[in-house]
Design an enzyme around this catalytic site. Sequence first.
Site, short mmCIF file in Angstrom:
data_model
loop_
_atom_site.label_atom_id
_atom_site.label_comp_id
_atom_site.label_asym_id
_atom_site.label_seq_id
_atom_site.Cartn_x
_atom_site.Cartn_y
_atom_site.Cartn_z
N LYS A 184 32.19 44.94 41.18
CA LYS A 184 33.34 45.87 41.18
C LYS A 184 34.61 45.03 41.31
CE LYS A 184 36.11 48.15 43.38
NZ LYS A 184 37.57 47.93 43.20
N GLY A 236 38.35 40.38 50.39
CA GLY A 236 39.57 41.18 50.36
C GLY A 236 40.22 41.18 51.72
N SER A 237 40.97 42.23 51.99
CA SER A 237 41.75 42.27 53.23
C SER A 237 40.86 42.59 54.43
CB SER A 237 42.86 43.30 53.10
OG SER A 237 42.30 44.57 52.91
N THR A 238 41.35 42.23 55.60
CA THR A 238 40.59 42.47 56.82
C THR A 238 40.39 43.97 57.05
OG1 THR A 238 41.27 40.37 57.74
CG2 THR A 238 40.59 42.05 59.33
N GLY A 241 37.69 45.22 54.83
CA GLY A 241 36.42 44.64 55.29
C GLY A 241 35.85 45.43 56.46
N GLU A 259 34.52 38.18 53.35
CA GLU A 259 35.47 37.06 53.22
C GLU A 259 36.86 37.66 53.25
OE1 GLU A 259 34.68 34.05 53.38
OE2 GLU A 259 32.58 33.99 52.81
N CYS A 293 43.64 33.06 50.12
CA CYS A 293 43.25 33.43 51.49
C CYS A 293 43.38 32.28 52.47
CB CYS A 293 41.82 33.96 51.49
SG CYS A 293 40.67 32.82 50.71
N GLU A 391 49.30 37.75 57.93
CA GLU A 391 49.06 37.16 56.62
C GLU A 391 50.06 37.77 55.63
OE1 GLU A 391 45.63 38.41 54.26
OE2 GLU A 391 45.23 36.31 53.86
P1 NAD Z 1 41.88 44.77 49.31
O1 NAD Z 1 41.12 44.82 50.58
O2 NAD Z 1 43.03 45.69 49.14
O3 NAD Z 1 40.93 45.07 48.07
C1 NAD Z 1 39.80 44.29 47.79
C2 NAD Z 1 38.78 45.12 47.04
O4 NAD Z 1 38.32 46.16 47.88
C3 NAD Z 1 39.29 45.79 45.77
O5 NAD Z 1 38.29 45.69 44.78
C4 NAD Z 1 39.47 47.24 46.20
O6 NAD Z 1 39.33 48.17 45.15
C5 NAD Z 1 38.36 47.40 47.20
N1 NAD Z 1 38.57 48.46 48.19
C6 NAD Z 1 39.75 48.93 48.67
N2 NAD Z 1 39.52 49.90 49.59
C7 NAD Z 1 38.16 50.04 49.68
C8 NAD Z 1 37.30 50.85 50.47
N3 NAD Z 1 37.78 51.74 51.34
N4 NAD Z 1 35.98 50.70 50.32
C9 NAD Z 1 35.47 49.78 49.48
N5 NAD Z 1 36.23 48.98 48.70
C10 NAD Z 1 37.56 49.11 48.81
O7 NAD Z 1 42.31 43.25 49.14
P2 NAD Z 1 43.23 42.63 48.00
O8 NAD Z 1 44.64 43.07 48.26
O9 NAD Z 1 42.64 42.89 46.66
O10 NAD Z 1 43.10 41.07 48.28
C11 NAD Z 1 43.93 40.39 49.16
C12 NAD Z 1 43.19 40.09 50.44
O11 NAD Z 1 41.98 39.41 50.15
C13 NAD Z 1 43.95 39.15 51.35
O12 NAD Z 1 43.86 39.61 52.68
C14 NAD Z 1 43.21 37.84 51.21
O13 NAD Z 1 43.32 36.98 52.30
C15 NAD Z 1 41.82 38.30 51.00
N6 NAD Z 1 41.01 37.25 50.35
C16 NAD Z 1 40.06 36.59 51.08
C17 NAD Z 1 39.32 35.57 50.52
C18 NAD Z 1 38.27 34.85 51.32
O14 NAD Z 1 37.40 34.27 50.71
N7 NAD Z 1 38.30 34.86 52.63
C19 NAD Z 1 39.53 35.22 49.19
C20 NAD Z 1 40.49 35.90 48.46
C21 NAD Z 1 41.23 36.93 49.07
#
Ligand code: NAD
Length: 490
Positions: A184, A236-238, A241, A259, A293, A391
Amino acid sequence: MTATIPWSKENLPKKLFINNEYVESKNSKKLESRSPKDDSLIANDIPLAGEEDVDAAVAAAGEAFKTWRKTTAKQRRDCLMKLADLIDANAKPLAELTRLSLGAPWSTFGSFEIALAAEGFRYFAGWCDKFTGESYPQEDGFLKIVRNEPLGVCAGILPWNGPLGNVGMKAGPALATGNTFILKPSEKTPFSALALGTLIKEAGFPPGVFQIVTGDGSTGALIASHMKVHKVSFTGSTGTGRRIQEMAAKSNLKRVTLELGGKSPAVVFDDADLDNAVAWCANAITTNTGQVCFAASRVYVQEGIYDKFVEGYKAAMEKKGKGVGDPDSLETLMGPVVDKSQHERVMGFIERGKTQGKLLTGGYAVGEKGFYIQPTVFEGTADDAEITKEEIFGPVAVLNKFKTEEEIIEKANDTYYGLMAGVFTQDINKALRFATDVDAGMVGINAISMAFLSAPFGGTKMSGLGRENAIDALRMYTDRKTVFINMVKQ
Ligand code: NAD
């Protein structure tokens, strides 16, 4: 091998990929995508997978799992290797599809993340016949065999900052260990991931083994709470997560790898090689326009070298600033941030930051249109200031002075995050003391903001749960099964 994908910015992939076919979504809702160069519309008819679509993908993956899990390691290896080669052969068109909505220049992040995807598949292909189980002796009358069993239907939910780079790190170990996989991508960067469907089929994966569903958080939530999905690997974001872990707990206790975000410290001691420290710190907050990240977003410099570091770091950031521009121009080093909302978010931090520290450089948006930001550094921020703690996920760093080793360990660890840290010094004992005491999943000595497929990747505290890459990733996609044989003569 020659380029084979039919997809391009004139012919965008806009269907779901289920059971090795591109299919229309059953959901009437669609996603919109805009260019970070000028906010122009790229498409407003990208599928937003709903319940019926997710159920169809899960059903196909469940069916495919019955046979894929029993394929030979060689069959799985060959599919993964071929996919890696196909990604390399299609690097340019795939990167174009990522770059369209991410805005990364080809010369920097644009080409890098495609190569990372291919290498991810290649690396895990190599593991297919090497992630063996164990056996334990039968002195007690029972021979024990421990098997690494695949989990079943697994899913990867991706962020927008590495639309393809992340795919090999998630799908690679899942497929190598005999799971089936649903990808996804982020709603902000769906095209290159969707284009993979053509290559998945060409690589020889049987129907249902590797599928792609586009959508937003609602699609992600359907996956995370699905009773027949057995694992979600999320980047994605904390905040998201945390929600995914809740959904996993409330549904079928599916396995979860997280992550998440970071606020990684780079610590420069008086005895550091100054040019090396400056170069790493400047690169580490400007690569992919700071949307990384493990970016070095907190820089701490010991008082004896502080003034010289400030001079070099400011100059290096201003040089990076000269390379901000149109991601399609060959001179550009830094493109725009991903979209309007990210631009507003980062600029909000910058504006509020002006009352939280002294602006050393940058601090403004570049150009009249598009989402460009000048690399920005704030000096002398309080430990509890918003820009020191949160962040930002853009080209913005805070720079502070420290006196002693004891003090800097306290400061480095004074964060909810624990993804990465870097220490710059010529004293290996000091470096190793720091590496021991800092609370982070990864520590660079005389380097920072770097990762390797062959070493575990991930964070402590609120930066995540579990590890990607290396043998650790294979463990995250398997469960252990103990089989024992009664050896006692009956
Ligand atoms: P995000 O959490 O907004 O979205 C990430 C993904 O989650 C997207 O595909 C989104 O559609 C999905 N999503 C959103 N809400 C959801 C829910 N309720 N249930 C299930 N899925 C859902 O993050 P973003 O803005 O796309 O990415 C930026 C963040 O990602 C930053 O915090 C960054 O630090 C982190 N990041 C971490 C790493 C790592 O390896 N630690 C790597 C890259 C990015």
